[in-house]
Write a protein that holds these residues in place. Structure first.
Motif, PDB file in Angstrom:
ATOM      1  N   MET A 174       7.601  -7.444 -42.006  1.00  0.00           N
ATOM      2  CA  MET A 174       6.614  -8.216 -43.503  1.00  0.00           C
ATOM      3  C   MET A 174       6.856  -6.913 -44.183  1.00  0.00           C
ATOM      4  SD  MET A 174       3.180  -9.760 -43.297  1.00  0.00           S
ATOM      5  CE  MET A 174       2.745 -11.048 -42.518  1.00  0.00           C
ATOM      6  N   THR A 175       6.897  -7.100 -45.025  1.00  0.00           N
ATOM      7  CA  THR A 175       7.475  -5.918 -46.745  1.00  0.00           C
ATOM      8  C   THR A 175       6.250  -5.059 -47.193  1.00  0.00           C
ATOM      9  OG1 THR A 175       7.054  -7.125 -48.242  1.00  0.00           O
ATOM     10  CG2 THR A 175       9.544  -7.814 -47.592  1.00  0.00           C
ATOM     11  N   GLU A 176       6.428  -4.069 -47.635  1.00  0.00           N
ATOM     12  CA  GLU A 176       5.714  -2.881 -48.127  1.00  0.00           C
ATOM     13  C   GLU A 176       4.637  -3.630 -48.804  1.00  0.00           C
ATOM     14  OE1 GLU A 176       5.012   0.380 -47.200  1.00  0.00           O
ATOM     15  OE2 GLU A 176       6.837  -0.227 -45.972  1.00  0.00           O
ATOM     16  N   LYS A 177       4.836  -5.022 -49.464  1.00  0.00           N
ATOM     17  CA  LYS A 177       3.763  -5.631 -50.319  1.00  0.00           C
ATOM     18  C   LYS A 177       3.094  -5.996 -49.914  1.00  0.00           C
ATOM     19  CE  LYS A 177       6.870  -7.029 -54.515  1.00  0.00           C
ATOM     20  NZ  LYS A 177       7.363  -8.002 -55.018  1.00  0.00           N
ATOM     21  N   SER A 178       3.170  -6.045 -48.868  1.00  0.00           N
ATOM     22  CA  SER A 178       2.030  -6.794 -47.615  1.00  0.00           C
ATOM     23  C   SER A 178       2.091  -6.039 -46.841  1.00  0.00           C
ATOM     24  CB  SER A 178       2.776  -8.567 -46.870  1.00  0.00           C
ATOM     25  OG  SER A 178       4.441  -7.900 -45.558  1.00  0.00           O
ATOM     26  N   ASN A 179       1.325  -4.998 -47.030  1.00  0.00           N
ATOM     27  CA  ASN A 179       1.556  -3.338 -46.199  1.00  0.00           C
ATOM     28  C   ASN A 179      -0.481  -4.421 -45.715  1.00  0.00           C
ATOM     29  OD1 ASN A 179       1.446  -1.920 -45.468  1.00  0.00           O
ATOM     30  ND2 ASN A 179       0.879  -0.409 -47.164  1.00  0.00           N
ATOM     31  N   ILE A 180      -1.235  -4.619 -46.183  1.00  0.00           N
ATOM     32  CA  ILE A 180      -3.030  -5.092 -45.760  1.00  0.00           C
ATOM     33  C   ILE A 180      -3.088  -6.077 -44.918  1.00  0.00           C
ATOM     34  CG2 ILE A 180      -5.046  -6.247 -46.611  1.00  0.00           C
ATOM     35  CD1 ILE A 180      -4.476  -4.922 -49.502  1.00  0.00           C
ATOM     36  N   ILE A 181      -1.781  -6.889 -44.927  1.00  0.00           N
ATOM     37  CA  ILE A 181      -2.228  -8.124 -44.351  1.00  0.00           C
ATOM     38  C   ILE A 181      -0.827  -7.683 -42.718  1.00  0.00           C
ATOM     39  CG2 ILE A 181      -0.263 -10.049 -43.405  1.00  0.00           C
ATOM     40  CD1 ILE A 181      -1.521 -11.286 -46.408  1.00  0.00           C
ATOM     41  N   SER A 182       0.067  -7.095 -42.852  1.00  0.00           N
ATOM     42  CA  SER A 182       1.034  -6.443 -41.567  1.00  0.00           C
ATOM     43  C   SER A 182       0.436  -5.398 -41.212  1.00  0.00           C
ATOM     44  CB  SER A 182       2.342  -5.791 -42.073  1.00  0.00           C
ATOM     45  OG  SER A 182       2.805  -4.968 -41.821  1.00  0.00           O
ATOM     46  N   LYS A 183      -0.778  -4.231 -41.939  1.00  0.00           N
ATOM     47  CA  LYS A 183      -1.502  -3.249 -40.644  1.00  0.00           C
ATOM     48  C   LYS A 183      -2.965  -4.459 -40.432  1.00  0.00           C
ATOM     49  CE  LYS A 183      -1.452  -0.385 -44.178  1.00  0.00           C
ATOM     50  NZ  LYS A 183      -2.408   1.161 -44.672  1.00  0.00           N
ATOM     51  N   ARG A 184      -3.237  -5.453 -40.798  1.00  0.00           N
ATOM     52  CA  ARG A 184      -3.976  -6.749 -39.786  1.00  0.00           C
ATOM     53  C   ARG A 184      -3.659  -6.880 -38.598  1.00  0.00           C
ATOM     54  NH1 ARG A 184      -8.819  -5.169 -39.856  1.00  0.00           N
ATOM     55  NH2 ARG A 184      -9.960  -6.114 -40.255  1.00  0.00           N
ATOM     56  N   ILE A 185      -2.676  -7.819 -38.884  1.00  0.00           N
ATOM     57  CA  ILE A 185      -1.169  -8.559 -37.463  1.00  0.00           C
ATOM     58  C   ILE A 185      -1.490  -7.741 -36.377  1.00  0.00           C
ATOM     59  CG2 ILE A 185       1.038  -9.049 -37.516  1.00  0.00           C
ATOM     60  CD1 ILE A 185       0.961 -10.881 -40.117  1.00  0.00           C
ATOM     61  N   LYS A 186      -0.816  -6.043 -37.147  1.00  0.00           N
ATOM     62  CA  LYS A 186      -0.419  -5.293 -35.535  1.00  0.00           C
ATOM     63  C   LYS A 186      -1.760  -4.422 -34.899  1.00  0.00           C
ATOM     64  CE  LYS A 186       4.199  -2.995 -37.815  1.00  0.00           C
ATOM     65  NZ  LYS A 186       4.228  -2.066 -39.079  1.00  0.00           N
ATOM     66  N   ILE A 187      -3.012  -4.225 -35.945  1.00  0.00           N
ATOM     67  CA  ILE A 187      -4.447  -3.743 -35.374  1.00  0.00           C
ATOM     68  C   ILE A 187      -4.971  -4.848 -34.056  1.00  0.00           C
ATOM     69  CG2 ILE A 187      -6.893  -3.977 -36.304  1.00  0.00           C
ATOM     70  CD1 ILE A 187      -5.964  -2.805 -38.731  1.00  0.00           C
ATOM     71  N   HIS A 188      -4.424  -6.317 -34.556  1.00  0.00           N
ATOM     72  CA  HIS A 188      -4.996  -7.884 -34.269  1.00  0.00           C
ATOM     73  C   HIS A 188      -3.571  -7.665 -32.763  1.00  0.00           C
ATOM     74  CE1 HIS A 188      -9.250  -8.052 -35.878  1.00  0.00           C
ATOM     75  NE2 HIS A 188      -8.499  -7.928 -36.676  1.00  0.00           N
ATOM     76  N   ASP A 189      -2.143  -7.877 -32.928  1.00  0.00           N
ATOM     77  CA  ASP A 189      -1.743  -7.465 -31.733  1.00  0.00           C
ATOM     78  C   ASP A 189      -1.127  -8.924 -31.977  1.00  0.00           C
ATOM     79  OD1 ASP A 189       0.637  -6.668 -30.193  1.00  0.00           O
ATOM     80  OD2 ASP A 189      -0.927  -7.096 -28.939  1.00  0.00           O
ATOM     81  N   ILE A 190      -1.148  -9.580 -33.340  1.00  0.00           N
ATOM     82  CA  ILE A 190      -0.598 -10.747 -33.183  1.00  0.00           C
ATOM     83  C   ILE A 190       0.840 -11.080 -33.710  1.00  0.00           C
ATOM     84  CG2 ILE A 190      -0.778 -13.102 -35.279  1.00  0.00           C
ATOM     85  CD1 ILE A 190      -3.779 -12.139 -35.730  1.00  0.00           C
ATOM     86  N   LYS A 191       1.471 -11.541 -32.956  1.00  0.00           N
ATOM     87  CA  LYS A 191       3.008 -11.608 -32.593  1.00  0.00           C
ATOM     88  C   LYS A 191       3.006 -13.138 -34.078  1.00  0.00           C
ATOM     89  CE  LYS A 191       7.141 -13.047 -29.855  1.00  0.00           C
ATOM     90  NZ  LYS A 191       7.166 -13.631 -28.688  1.00  0.00           N
ATOM     91  N   TYR A 192       4.039 -12.621 -35.051  1.00  0.00           N
ATOM     92  CA  TYR A 192       4.930 -13.588 -35.975  1.00  0.00           C
ATOM     93  C   TYR A 192       6.602 -13.560 -36.232  1.00  0.00           C
ATOM     94  CZ  TYR A 192       4.863  -9.706 -39.114  1.00  0.00           C
ATOM     95  OH  TYR A 192       5.400  -8.537 -40.128  1.00  0.00           O
ATOM     96  N   PHE A 193       7.178 -14.615 -35.944  1.00  0.00           N
ATOM     97  CA  PHE A 193       8.053 -14.715 -36.193  1.00  0.00           C
ATOM     98  C   PHE A 193       8.824 -14.717 -37.429  1.00  0.00           C
ATOM     99  CE2 PHE A 193       6.550 -16.981 -32.853  1.00  0.00           C
ATOM    100  CZ  PHE A 193       6.722 -16.945 -31.796  1.00  0.00           C
ATOM    101  N   GLY A 194       8.496 -14.578 -38.429  1.00  0.00           N
ATOM    102  CA  GLY A 194       8.495 -14.466 -40.086  1.00  0.00           C
ATOM    103  C   GLY A 194       7.421 -14.676 -40.644  1.00  0.00           C
ATOM    104  N   TYR A 195       7.582 -14.870 -42.144  1.00  0.00           N
ATOM    105  CA  TYR A 195       6.425 -15.515 -42.939  1.00  0.00           C
ATOM    106  C   TYR A 195       6.743 -15.913 -44.406  1.00  0.00           C
ATOM    107  CZ  TYR A 195       8.188 -11.025 -45.688  1.00  0.00           C
ATOM    108  OH  TYR A 195       9.122  -9.908 -45.646  1.00  0.00           O
TER     109      TYR A 195
END
Length: 188
Positions: free
Chosen positions: A71-92
């Motif tokens: 995810m890009t900088e605009k999605s910073n909050i979501i990107s951080k939460r995904i990393k915290i919860h170790d959620i794997k994603y393929f794109g967005y």
């Protein structure tokens, strides 16, 4: 000490409940059933299931809205939460509006305008769905004329008819011997 539960809002009683939830194994059965003869409806069903979007919000997804990788900088909050919860994603997907039956864009439900501040960023966590979205995008990409405005109007699910798609969904539920739940139930 005991905590008093808040009263359930009266305007929500009689609305959706646990019977409207489509469970993962049911989703897979419906998806497989639809996929045999109605691939676009099958992919759309899977997309609504994993994105939680409403029917016409999902229909608004265009070639310009699909992104591969981090995810890009605009999605910073979501990107951080995904990393915290170790959620794997393929794109967005980055979505800013919904459409009507004539593919005219208008704001999301409850919003007065189409605006960047109301943009939704949806990570695609399902590999099957990601591959199907990429296939749809690649088909459209071959038809793209290079214009960014044109790219925003190249809808991944264009050609899906509301009535026909709903009838096919009902048939799939019947064939799978499941109680029918509408496209909207994918949100739950």
């Amino acid at each position: 000490t005991f905590r008093i539960c808040e009263a359930f809002p009266e305007h929500l009683t009689g609305k959706r409940d646990i019977d409207d939830v489509i469970f993962p194994e049911e989703m897979e059965n419906i998806y497989s059933n639809l996929y045999k003869n109605h691939k676009l409806e099958a992919v759309f069903f899977r997309y609504l299931y994993f994105s939680g979007m409403r029917y016409f919000e999902g229909m608004a997804i265009s070639l310009a809205d699909l992104f591969q990788g981090e995810m890009t900088e605009k999605s910073n909050i979501i990107s951080k939460r995904i990393k915290i919860h170790d959620i794997k994603y393929f794109g967005y997907i980055v979505s800013d509006s919904q459409i009507d039956e004539k593919y005219k864009r208008f704001p999301f439900k409850g919003r007065k305008e189409i605006s960047e501040k109301y943009t939704r960023i949806i990570p695609i966590t399902d590999k099957i769905l990601w591959n199907e979205l990429v296939d749809l995008a690649q088909t459209l990409f071959k038809k793209w004329n290079g214009s960014e405005a044109d790219k925003k109007n190249m809808f991944l699910f264009k050609g899906l008819d509301d009535t026909t798609a709903s009838n096919r969904l009902k048939t799939a539920f019947t064939q799978c011997r499941l109680r029918y739940r509408s496209w909207h139930c994918c949100r739950h």
